[in-house]
Design a protein around this motif. Sequence first.
Motif, mmCIF file in Angstrom:
data_model
loop_
_atom_site.group_PDB
_atom_site.id
_atom_site.type_symbol
_atom_site.label_atom_id
_atom_site.label_comp_id
_atom_site.label_asym_id
_atom_site.label_seq_id
_atom_site.Cartn_x
_atom_site.Cartn_y
_atom_site.Cartn_z
ATOM 1 N N VAL A 215 0.788 -1.303 0.062
ATOM 2 C CA VAL A 215 0.000 -0.023 0.110
ATOM 3 C C VAL A 215 0.978 1.375 0.022
ATOM 4 C CG1 VAL A 215 -0.142 0.169 2.591
ATOM 5 C CG2 VAL A 215 -2.093 1.162 1.074
ATOM 6 N N MET A 216 2.023 1.194 0.253
ATOM 7 C CA MET A 216 2.936 2.407 0.567
ATOM 8 C C MET A 216 3.331 3.038 -0.641
ATOM 9 S SD MET A 216 4.732 0.945 3.999
ATOM 10 C CE MET A 216 5.029 2.602 5.082
ATOM 11 N N ASN A 224 -1.789 0.611 -7.648
ATOM 12 C CA ASN A 224 -1.110 1.627 -7.245
ATOM 13 C C ASN A 224 -0.622 2.639 -8.360
ATOM 14 O OD1 ASN A 224 -1.685 0.330 -4.894
ATOM 15 N ND2 ASN A 224 0.187 0.643 -4.073
ATOM 16 N N LEU A 225 -0.119 2.051 -9.335
ATOM 17 C CA LEU A 225 0.570 2.735 -10.627
ATOM 18 C C LEU A 225 -0.574 3.340 -11.315
ATOM 19 C CD1 LEU A 225 2.884 -0.129 -11.926
ATOM 20 C CD2 LEU A 225 3.591 2.145 -11.437
ATOM 21 N N ILE A 226 -1.722 2.656 -11.472
ATOM 22 C CA ILE A 226 -2.676 3.475 -12.190
ATOM 23 C C ILE A 226 -3.383 4.609 -11.645
ATOM 24 C CG2 ILE A 226 -5.348 3.131 -12.936
ATOM 25 C CD1 ILE A 226 -4.743 0.234 -13.119
ATOM 26 N N ILE A 227 -3.533 4.564 -9.970
ATOM 27 C CA ILE A 227 -3.968 5.769 -9.240
ATOM 28 C C ILE A 227 -2.735 6.672 -9.342
ATOM 29 C CG2 ILE A 227 -4.018 6.220 -6.693
ATOM 30 C CD1 ILE A 227 -5.441 3.752 -6.264
ATOM 31 N N ALA A 228 -1.362 6.355 -9.209
ATOM 32 C CA ALA A 228 -0.384 7.319 -9.413
ATOM 33 C C ALA A 228 -0.474 8.211 -10.689
ATOM 34 C CB ALA A 228 0.927 6.691 -9.071
ATOM 35 N N LYS A 229 -0.622 7.513 -11.849
ATOM 36 C CA LYS A 229 -0.826 8.108 -13.224
ATOM 37 C C LYS A 229 -1.678 8.786 -13.154
ATOM 38 C CE LYS A 229 -1.096 6.713 -17.831
ATOM 39 N NZ LYS A 229 -0.895 5.637 -19.006
ATOM 40 N N ALA A 230 -3.029 8.430 -12.712
ATOM 41 C CA ALA A 230 -4.045 9.254 -12.626
ATOM 42 C C ALA A 230 -3.981 10.948 -11.848
ATOM 43 C CB ALA A 230 -5.447 8.791 -12.135
ATOM 44 N N VAL A 236 8.177 9.566 -4.685
ATOM 45 C CA VAL A 236 8.309 10.228 -3.522
ATOM 46 C C VAL A 236 6.880 10.771 -3.091
ATOM 47 C CG1 VAL A 236 9.161 11.968 -1.913
ATOM 48 C CG2 VAL A 236 10.612 10.546 -3.592
ATOM 49 N N ASP A 237 6.067 11.513 -4.156
ATOM 50 C CA ASP A 237 4.752 12.149 -3.953
ATOM 51 C C ASP A 237 3.975 10.895 -3.178
ATOM 52 O OD1 ASP A 237 5.768 14.456 -4.777
ATOM 53 O OD2 ASP A 237 5.342 13.980 -7.180
ATOM 54 N N PHE A 238 3.586 9.488 -3.928
ATOM 55 C CA PHE A 238 2.946 8.493 -3.687
ATOM 56 C C PHE A 238 3.284 8.136 -2.229
ATOM 57 C CE2 PHE A 238 1.028 4.650 -3.217
ATOM 58 C CZ PHE A 238 0.106 4.566 -4.014
#
Length: 513
Positions: A215-216, A224-230, A236-238
């Motif tokens: 989750v981190m 997580n990759l999909i959410i970070a891209k959106a 580091v932001d994530f």
Amino acid sequence: MEMSFGRALYRNFLGQSPDWYKVTLLSFLILNPILFFVSPFIAGWLLVGEFIFTLAMALKCYPLLPGGLLAIEAVIIGMTTPGHIREEISANLEVLLLLMFMVAGIYFMKQLLLLIFTKLLLGIRSKILLSLAFCFAAAFLSAFLDALTVVAVVISVAVGFYSIYHRYASTRHDNGDLQDDSTLEEDSRASLEKFRAFLRSLMMHAGVGTALGGVMTMVGEPQNLIIAKAADWHFVDFLLRVAPVSVPVLFCGLATCVIVEKMRWFGYGESLPESVRQVLREFDEKSSRERTRQDKMKLVVQGIIAVWLIVALALHLAEVGLIGLSVIVFATALCGVTDEHAIGKAFTEALPFTALLTVFFAVVAVIIDQKLFSPIITFVLEAAPHAQLSLFYLFNGLLSSISDNVFVGTVYINEAKTALEQGLIDRNQFELLAVAINTGTNLPSVATPNGQAAFLFLLTSALAPLIRLSYGRMVWMALPYTLVLTLTGLACVEFILMPATEWMLAHGWIATA
């Protein structure tokens, strides 16, 4: 008397599965078309329930068979189309490549992994400390590797441990059926049962550890990759944005590990039998004595490849599956594995699950075409902004525990992105929702093997029947973690996330796009 054609067909249908299971599945196949013409929405939810049933009965029949029949029927009666299924497979190609190549790549590093974990197991006598070590190691690795990869590592190690003792305790002393206990002495059987309980607890601690670490970071889980891209977040932001929830949950999860082991609750607490420890120690000492210079060089090469794997994944130098393919190439070329059949063995564990996941994408296509989640999403977006955080977290958690968390995370982040583009929410609210979606899909989903691909992979692996790890037992052993992780995550989303995010924004730790 020669068996009738119909009787022979029934006997062949799903092979050795129990008769009640066969009748149940046939009932599903008869009922679905009828109900679909009455109410496609209800029929869609029934299909999801039926597919979950096949997953729950994985030890009665591998879910690929009954799940595949349900998916084929769904296409025939018009619940979805082959074209939509192809689109879902294309959208999730990275996950399929991960399963095909990364899991196979780990196969060629088993010598190093077995050595490391054997030293760890023999070096830590305290079961509580050992459980903590497995849980924390899985969490740390899952922050940089996909959880499936980490679980594949631990499965390989556990099968290695089990086979060492089973061969020793068997009167045949060969590589026979590891599920056959008929050749074991009574004392050995008692020790084997304790060893199974010991391995079950370690596997569950490691499995939950993958959720705690996964989750981190943006590379911890596919969604997580999909959410970070959106959200347009970098690594580091994530990490920082999710930290107000993920860090408290990590400490609470590790505390739960200690408590269930110390109190021997929910099937935990069994120590490694001394007789088994002695066998593993003798095996380790014998292996050390017999290890040639060539064998030592293979271990060195595998260690270097392990470093490459972590660096490549942490920096996201390529898609995870392609990095796994590079591991296969390096490990086979530099360790002298050149025979096609020897290489083919590496894919034995991964490909059945890859096919099962492909069937699941067909069910996902049904969920989308029949708009099964639409009422829930509409309800959540109509709530007050502060209430949306908890609602997104809870609904993500509920759906992720019965469905795949990658799919649930993808659906919700896309809906949140659409709401942002339509001006229904502002940028700050969208980023808070992204955290709620990420944590909601990762934490409560440990409740059942359905939610996390890593858990389902463990349930359907060759290890599960060896250590008597059934669907029901997994749910029971995961229950304390489910309660602690879900409630801690909810409290953090409700009370900590917003003020912590505002503090980081004020001090320049993070920035709004």
